[in-house]
Write a protein that holds these residues in place. Structure first.
Motif, PDB file in Angstrom:
ATOM      1  N   THR A 170      12.067   5.774 -20.389  1.00  0.00           N
ATOM      2  CA  THR A 170      11.742   4.377 -20.071  1.00  0.00           C
ATOM      3  C   THR A 170      12.946   3.489 -20.374  1.00  0.00           C
ATOM      4  OG1 THR A 170       9.490   4.919 -20.769  1.00  0.00           O
ATOM      5  CG2 THR A 170       9.961   2.609 -20.411  1.00  0.00           C
ATOM      6  N   CYS A 171      13.154   2.501 -19.524  1.00  0.00           N
ATOM      7  CA  CYS A 171      14.329   1.619 -19.603  1.00  0.00           C
ATOM      8  C   CYS A 171      14.383   0.882 -20.953  1.00  0.00           C
ATOM      9  CB  CYS A 171      14.277   0.612 -18.459  1.00  0.00           C
ATOM     10  SG  CYS A 171      15.708  -0.499 -18.432  1.00  0.00           S
ATOM     11  N   PRO A 172      15.582   0.788 -21.558  1.00  0.00           N
ATOM     12  CA  PRO A 172      15.692   0.131 -22.858  1.00  0.00           C
ATOM     13  C   PRO A 172      15.923  -1.378 -22.778  1.00  0.00           C
ATOM     14  CG  PRO A 172      17.820   1.041 -22.267  1.00  0.00           C
ATOM     15  CD  PRO A 172      16.878   1.368 -21.132  1.00  0.00           C
ATOM     16  N   TYR A 173      15.902  -1.953 -21.587  1.00  0.00           N
ATOM     17  CA  TYR A 173      16.200  -3.384 -21.497  1.00  0.00           C
ATOM     18  C   TYR A 173      14.922  -4.236 -21.462  1.00  0.00           C
ATOM     19  CZ  TYR A 173      21.143  -2.237 -21.025  1.00  0.00           C
ATOM     20  OH  TYR A 173      22.408  -1.785 -21.270  1.00  0.00           O
ATOM     21  N   CYS A 174      14.494  -4.719 -20.317  1.00  0.00           N
ATOM     22  CA  CYS A 174      13.447  -5.750 -20.359  1.00  0.00           C
ATOM     23  C   CYS A 174      12.044  -5.183 -20.508  1.00  0.00           C
ATOM     24  CB  CYS A 174      13.549  -6.676 -19.151  1.00  0.00           C
ATOM     25  SG  CYS A 174      12.632  -6.139 -17.701  1.00  0.00           S
ATOM     26  N   GLY A 175      11.086  -6.083 -20.687  1.00  0.00           N
ATOM     27  CA  GLY A 175       9.710  -5.689 -20.952  1.00  0.00           C
ATOM     28  C   GLY A 175       8.938  -5.189 -19.742  1.00  0.00           C
ATOM     29  N   THR A 176       9.589  -5.078 -18.576  1.00  0.00           N
ATOM     30  CA  THR A 176       8.880  -4.584 -17.389  1.00  0.00           C
ATOM     31  C   THR A 176       8.432  -3.140 -17.594  1.00  0.00           C
ATOM     32  OG1 THR A 176      10.212  -6.043 -16.018  1.00  0.00           O
ATOM     33  CG2 THR A 176       9.061  -4.278 -14.882  1.00  0.00           C
ATOM     34  N   GLY A 177       9.295  -2.344 -18.245  1.00  0.00           N
ATOM     35  CA  GLY A 177       8.905  -0.960 -18.547  1.00  0.00           C
ATOM     36  C   GLY A 177       9.139   0.008 -17.406  1.00  0.00           C
ATOM     37  N   CYS A 178      10.240  -0.134 -16.676  1.00  0.00           N
ATOM     38  CA  CYS A 178      10.533   0.798 -15.580  1.00  0.00           C
ATOM     39  C   CYS A 178      10.881   2.178 -16.139  1.00  0.00           C
ATOM     40  CB  CYS A 178      11.723   0.298 -14.766  1.00  0.00           C
ATOM     41  SG  CYS A 178      11.419  -1.290 -13.980  1.00  0.00           S
ATOM     42  N   GLY A 179      10.511   3.198 -15.386  1.00  0.00           N
ATOM     43  CA  GLY A 179      10.888   4.558 -15.750  1.00  0.00           C
ATOM     44  C   GLY A 179      12.054   5.023 -14.903  1.00  0.00           C
ATOM     45  N   LYS A 212      12.403   2.517  -8.263  1.00  0.00           N
ATOM     46  CA  LYS A 212      13.400   1.456  -8.050  1.00  0.00           C
ATOM     47  C   LYS A 212      13.853   0.881  -9.394  1.00  0.00           C
ATOM     48  CE  LYS A 212      11.592   0.477  -3.537  1.00  0.00           C
ATOM     49  NZ  LYS A 212      10.819   1.747  -3.531  1.00  0.00           N
ATOM     50  N   LEU A 213      15.078   0.341  -9.430  1.00  0.00           N
ATOM     51  CA  LEU A 213      15.625  -0.203 -10.676  1.00  0.00           C
ATOM     52  C   LEU A 213      16.459  -1.429 -10.384  1.00  0.00           C
ATOM     53  CD1 LEU A 213      16.927   3.123 -12.275  1.00  0.00           C
ATOM     54  CD2 LEU A 213      14.992   1.780 -13.101  1.00  0.00           C
ATOM     55  N   CYS A 214      16.643  -2.265 -11.408  1.00  0.00           N
ATOM     56  CA  CYS A 214      17.597  -3.365 -11.275  1.00  0.00           C
ATOM     57  C   CYS A 214      18.956  -2.897 -11.802  1.00  0.00           C
ATOM     58  CB  CYS A 214      17.106  -4.600 -12.029  1.00  0.00           C
ATOM     59  SG  CYS A 214      17.326  -4.507 -13.814  1.00  0.00           S
ATOM     60  N   GLN A 215      19.933  -3.804 -11.763  1.00  0.00           N
ATOM     61  CA  GLN A 215      21.291  -3.453 -12.187  1.00  0.00           C
ATOM     62  C   GLN A 215      21.333  -2.893 -13.602  1.00  0.00           C
ATOM     63  OE1 GLN A 215      20.178  -6.178 -10.734  1.00  0.00           O
ATOM     64  NE2 GLN A 215      21.821  -7.480  -9.984  1.00  0.00           N
ATOM     65  N   LYS A 216      20.600  -3.527 -14.510  1.00  0.00           N
ATOM     66  CA  LYS A 216      20.702  -3.101 -15.910  1.00  0.00           C
ATOM     67  C   LYS A 216      20.150  -1.688 -16.076  1.00  0.00           C
ATOM     68  CE  LYS A 216      19.051  -7.061 -17.693  1.00  0.00           C
ATOM     69  NZ  LYS A 216      19.404  -8.241 -16.914  1.00  0.00           N
ATOM     70  N   GLY A 217      18.991  -1.437 -15.487  1.00  0.00           N
ATOM     71  CA  GLY A 217      18.427  -0.099 -15.582  1.00  0.00           C
ATOM     72  C   GLY A 217      19.318   0.935 -14.908  1.00  0.00           C
ATOM     73  N   ARG A 218      19.915   0.571 -13.793  1.00  0.00           N
ATOM     74  CA  ARG A 218      20.755   1.499 -13.029  1.00  0.00           C
ATOM     75  C   ARG A 218      21.941   2.003 -13.853  1.00  0.00           C
ATOM     76  NH1 ARG A 218      23.041   4.682 -11.245  1.00  0.00           N
ATOM     77  NH2 ARG A 218      23.993   5.142  -9.226  1.00  0.00           N
ATOM     78  N   GLN A 258      15.346 -11.977 -14.407  1.00  0.00           N
ATOM     79  CA  GLN A 258      15.115 -11.469 -15.763  1.00  0.00           C
ATOM     80  C   GLN A 258      14.083 -10.355 -15.845  1.00  0.00           C
ATOM     81  OE1 GLN A 258      17.415 -12.162 -17.523  1.00  0.00           O
ATOM     82  NE2 GLN A 258      18.142 -13.885 -16.353  1.00  0.00           N
ATOM     83  N   HIS A 259      13.211 -10.269 -14.859  1.00  0.00           N
ATOM     84  CA  HIS A 259      12.272  -9.148 -14.757  1.00  0.00           C
ATOM     85  C   HIS A 259      12.264  -8.722 -13.287  1.00  0.00           C
ATOM     86  CE1 HIS A 259      10.887 -11.260 -18.423  1.00  0.00           C
ATOM     87  NE2 HIS A 259      10.502 -10.066 -18.830  1.00  0.00           N
ATOM     88  N   PRO A 260      13.396  -8.197 -12.815  1.00  0.00           N
ATOM     89  CA  PRO A 260      13.555  -8.014 -11.363  1.00  0.00           C
ATOM     90  C   PRO A 260      12.481  -7.145 -10.711  1.00  0.00           C
ATOM     91  CG  PRO A 260      15.660  -7.773 -12.472  1.00  0.00           C
ATOM     92  CD  PRO A 260      14.622  -7.849 -13.552  1.00  0.00           C
ATOM     93  N   LEU A 261      11.975  -6.143 -11.438  1.00  0.00           N
ATOM     94  CA  LEU A 261      10.969  -5.285 -10.803  1.00  0.00           C
ATOM     95  C   LEU A 261       9.585  -5.926 -10.819  1.00  0.00           C
ATOM     96  CD1 LEU A 261      11.479  -2.570  -9.352  1.00  0.00           C
ATOM     97  CD2 LEU A 261      13.383  -3.396 -10.714  1.00  0.00           C
ATOM     98  N   ILE A 262       9.409  -6.986 -11.595  1.00  0.00           N
ATOM     99  CA  ILE A 262       8.204  -7.814 -11.449  1.00  0.00           C
ATOM    100  C   ILE A 262       8.464  -8.807 -10.317  1.00  0.00           C
ATOM    101  CG2 ILE A 262       6.670  -9.474 -12.589  1.00  0.00           C
ATOM    102  CD1 ILE A 262       7.234  -8.034 -15.229  1.00  0.00           C
TER     103      ILE A 262
END
Ligand code: SF4
Length: 705
Positions: free
Chosen positions: A9-18, A43-49, A172-176
């Motif tokens: 699970t992504c260590p950045y925002c609270g969206t919780g992308c895997g 799918k991911l945003c820049q930070k998760g990528r 700030q929560h791109p996947l939301i």
């Protein structure tokens, strides 16, 4: 060559992308989609990528550091832990405070608050939720009986209207933000209220350009219009709420008529009218907010006002509706659930309740747990700086308050009053540089565990790599310290799964979750009280979690921020984040790709203001408040309201928090990051302007700063 893909699970925002962390010969080499991930479908945003890039940074802490003759020098674990245990034995319970972290796992957080209460016997445990969503916890718990996001990210797609206030969701929560855009594609109307014309504003159907700190006035104005036109949901109000008349009496005052609210907020009256009518006529409507609402001296009032609007229009307990606070960091929700707050045990049970205390003593096999709530971190810093706090020893896990807290000059003064500071972290952060002992910890890829996203979704972190050098998992460090202090049996766990088992006994909302159940279907949303329970995507469908099951309207009056502009400091400063960076930048500024996109900070100001001051785009300027000053490049843009300026808070070389105010919400004790008064001065002629320079990430300097 060994190649593996580890779902985590992504260590950045609270969206919780895997995503899948790609590991080749023991090194993290990339991030690949994990298509079954429930939140982001691969799918991911820049930070998760690029979440793998900081892991092998040369700046990682690899050995304990102990201060000797004013310098931090390498030491063995034995020496460092013996030193800490010896020192800890010299302090009384009231002289300790512990800070946990919204960045680390539930297991680490659970053990940190257990260590604080059961071993050190101090109630002074808090973490950075104090700085971002403590107003949500207090405000929504009072109204609904639960301080959590009421709905799910996925069901935003069911919304007919989404009202976003104080949340730059697309950045700030791109996947939301993606779900918001999918709802828009399906015909939903998007309303956005904020002082900045952010990328979210540019995608909205209606933008309400408001002054920072006028949220209650705006929300009361919308409700005034809805009630005046008879558009409230009378059936919902009658069956599921109470205290409606008191709320109505307040919002129907002339002060909240649309012409008056337009004057306070700076939003044209027609736009307010359209917003009110869209929200009232679109069922279901959802409300999203984030720190633009919470980080005010009236943060709790702001939160209660958002709840009022959704109660008034009957948009709770239904798919596509709800009050949806978006948590900032990856595990803010989990750290709160684990009881890393000074007034509640795990599961939000009150510290002051004797029955709860007895239960915790029995579960933990200890006696003498603290009987009263402890001090919040914001009050602690204030009292330390004033020399009135009894606290002399601070134990910090993964927090970097020397960049994230308001009034940094005051925080520096606060640290001078400590006798002993222990910091465990993955980098030598601005805070760790002040420590007497620094302990090297693991990052998200180096330990097993769970974290809980903004939508109450509990998900796994999976170990993919060995830690660098001698770094250890936070929970292992805590257990070793507890053992040295005579609590070995109470802190004896073979692994993370056994800690989680104990969590399920301490946190009723997690009672039915296990590591086994988190393999398939990968995650569960709490409340999940027993092993056959499927989890709860939407809260309050039949009744609210209040004692009588009713949602409670609040009569809330607007009050201006604690500090308003004047002749000496004529601008309102608001602070926030940038899409390429995260929090205090410890990870993103050590990610080559992310750092190469944005090297340093800036101050945004409107062209009309820039012209008056004779300031050009990219010119370095001085920004001053009553608490400090910084030099920073100007960004002249029409994307901000005249009279308002914005600075991202990630960058230590132009730290926005040298300027911000430590004024607190009286209930949540959250600081007013979103509004204080500043002035801007020209410091060099236009022709001498310099491009923004890259600053190197923090070096592992020795010596107390
Ligand atoms: Fe990570 Fe948040 Fe981006 Fe998802 S939206 S990839 S959780 S930073």
């Amino acid at each position: 060559m060994e190649l593996k893909y580890v779902p985590t699970t992504c260590p950045y925002c609270g969206t919780g992308c895997g995503f899948n962390l790609v590991v080749k010969d023991g090194r993290a080499t990339g991030i690949e989609p994990w298509h079954r991930a429930p939140v982001n479908s691969g799918k991911l945003c820049q930070k998760g990528r690029y979440a793998h890039e900081f892991i092998h940074s040369k700046d990682r802490l690899v050995k304990p550091l102990v201060r000797k003759n004013g310098q931090l020098v390498e030491a063995s674990w034995e020496e460092a832990l013996d030193l800490i245990a010896g020192k800890f034995m010299t302090f009384r319970p009231e002289e300790f405070a512990c800070l946990s972290s919204a960045k680390v796992s539930n297991e680490d957080n659970y053990l940190m608050q257990k260590f604080s209460r059961a071993v050190l016997k101090t109630p002074n445990i808090d973490h950075c939720a104090r700085l971002c969503h403590s107003s949500t916890v207090a405000g929504l718990a009072a109204v609904f009986g639960s301080g959590a996001m009421t709905n799910s990210i996925a069901d935003l797609e069911e919304s007919k209207c989404i009202f976003i206030i104080g949340s730059n969701t697309l950045e700030q929560h791109p996947l939301i933000g993606r779900r918001v855009m999918l709802a828009k594609k399906r015909g939903a109307k998007i309303i956005y209220a904020d002082p900045r014309r952010t990328p979210t504003a540019k995608q909205a159907d209606l933008y309400l350009s408001m002054y920072s700190g006028t949220d209650v006035a705006l929300l009361n104005g919308l409700m005034h219009h809805i009630i005046e036109k008879g558009r409230e949901d009378r059936e919902f109000i009658g069956k599921r709420t109470k205290n409606y008349e008191a709320m109505k009496t307040v919002v129907m005052q002339e002060a909240y008529s649309l012409p008056e609210v337009s004057k306070i907020t700076g939003v044209p009256e027609d736009n307010l009218k359209i917003a009110a009518e869209w929200i009232a006529s679109s069922k279901p409507s959802a409300l999203i907010y984030s720190m633009g609402i919470t980080q005010h001296t009236v943060g709790v009032d702001n939160v209660r006002s958002t709840a009022n609007l959704m109660l008034l229009t009957g948009n709770l307990g239904v798919p596509g509706g709800g009050v949806n606070p978006l948590r900032g960091q990856n595990n803010v929700q989990g750290a709160c659930d684990m009881g890393c707050l000074p007034d509640v045990y795990p599961g939000y049970r009150k510290v002051a309740d004797p029955e709860t205390r007895r239960k915790m003593e029995s579960l933990w096999g200890v006696s003498g747990l603290p009987e009263k709530p402890g001090t919040t971190v914001t009050e602690l810093m204030e009292e330390l700086a004033e020399g009135t706090s009894p606290v002399r020893c601070l134990y910090v896990m993964g927090e970097n308050f020397m960049l994230s807290d308001p009034e940094l000059n005051r925080v520096r003064k606060a640290l001078e009053h400590l006798d002993f500071l222990v910091v465990q972290d993955i980098f030598l952060s601005e805070t760790a540089k002040f420590a007497d002992v620094v302990l090297p910890a693991t990052c998200y890829a180096e330990e097993d565990g769970t974290q809980t996203s903004t939508e109450r979704r509990v998900q796994r972190l999976r170990k993919a790599l060995d830690p660098p050098g001698e770094a250890k998992a936070d929970w292992r460090i805590i257990c070793e310290l507890a053992g040295r202090l005579g609590y070995g049996p109470q802190f004896s766990y073979p692994g993370e799964a056994e800690i989680f088992e104990e969590i399920t006994k301490a946190v009723p909302q997690y009672g039915g979750i296990s590591y086994g159940r988190l393999e398939n279907p990968e995650s569960l949303q709490w409340p999940c009280p027993d092993r056959s329970h499927p989890g709860t995507p939407i809260l309050h469908t039949e009744k609210f979690a209040t004692p009588d099951g009713l949602g409670e309207f609040s009569a809330v009056e607007w009050a201006p921020p604690a500090e308003v502009p004047d002749a000496q400091y004529p601008f309102i400063l608001t602070t926030g984040r940038n899409i390429w960076h995260w929090h205090t930048g410890t990870m993103t500024r050590r990610s080559e790709t992310l750092d190469s996109e944005v090297r340093t900070g800036w101050v945004e100001l409107h062209p009309l203001d820039a012209e008056k001051l004779g300031i050009e785009n990219r010119e370095k300027v001085r920004v001053l408040s009553r608490r400090g000053e910084i030099e920073i490049p100007a960004m002249v843009t029409e994307d901000i309201k005249p009279g308002v300026v914005f600075i991202p808070f990630h960058f230590r070389e132009c730290a926005a928090n040298l300027l911000t105010s430590g004024a607190l919400d009286p209930v949540a004790k959250i600081p007013e990051y979103k509004a204080c008064a500043v002035r801007i001065e020209k410091i060099e002629p236009v022709e001498q302007k310099e491009p923004a320079e890259k600053k190197e990430p923090a070096e592992q300097k020795e010596g107390k700063p």
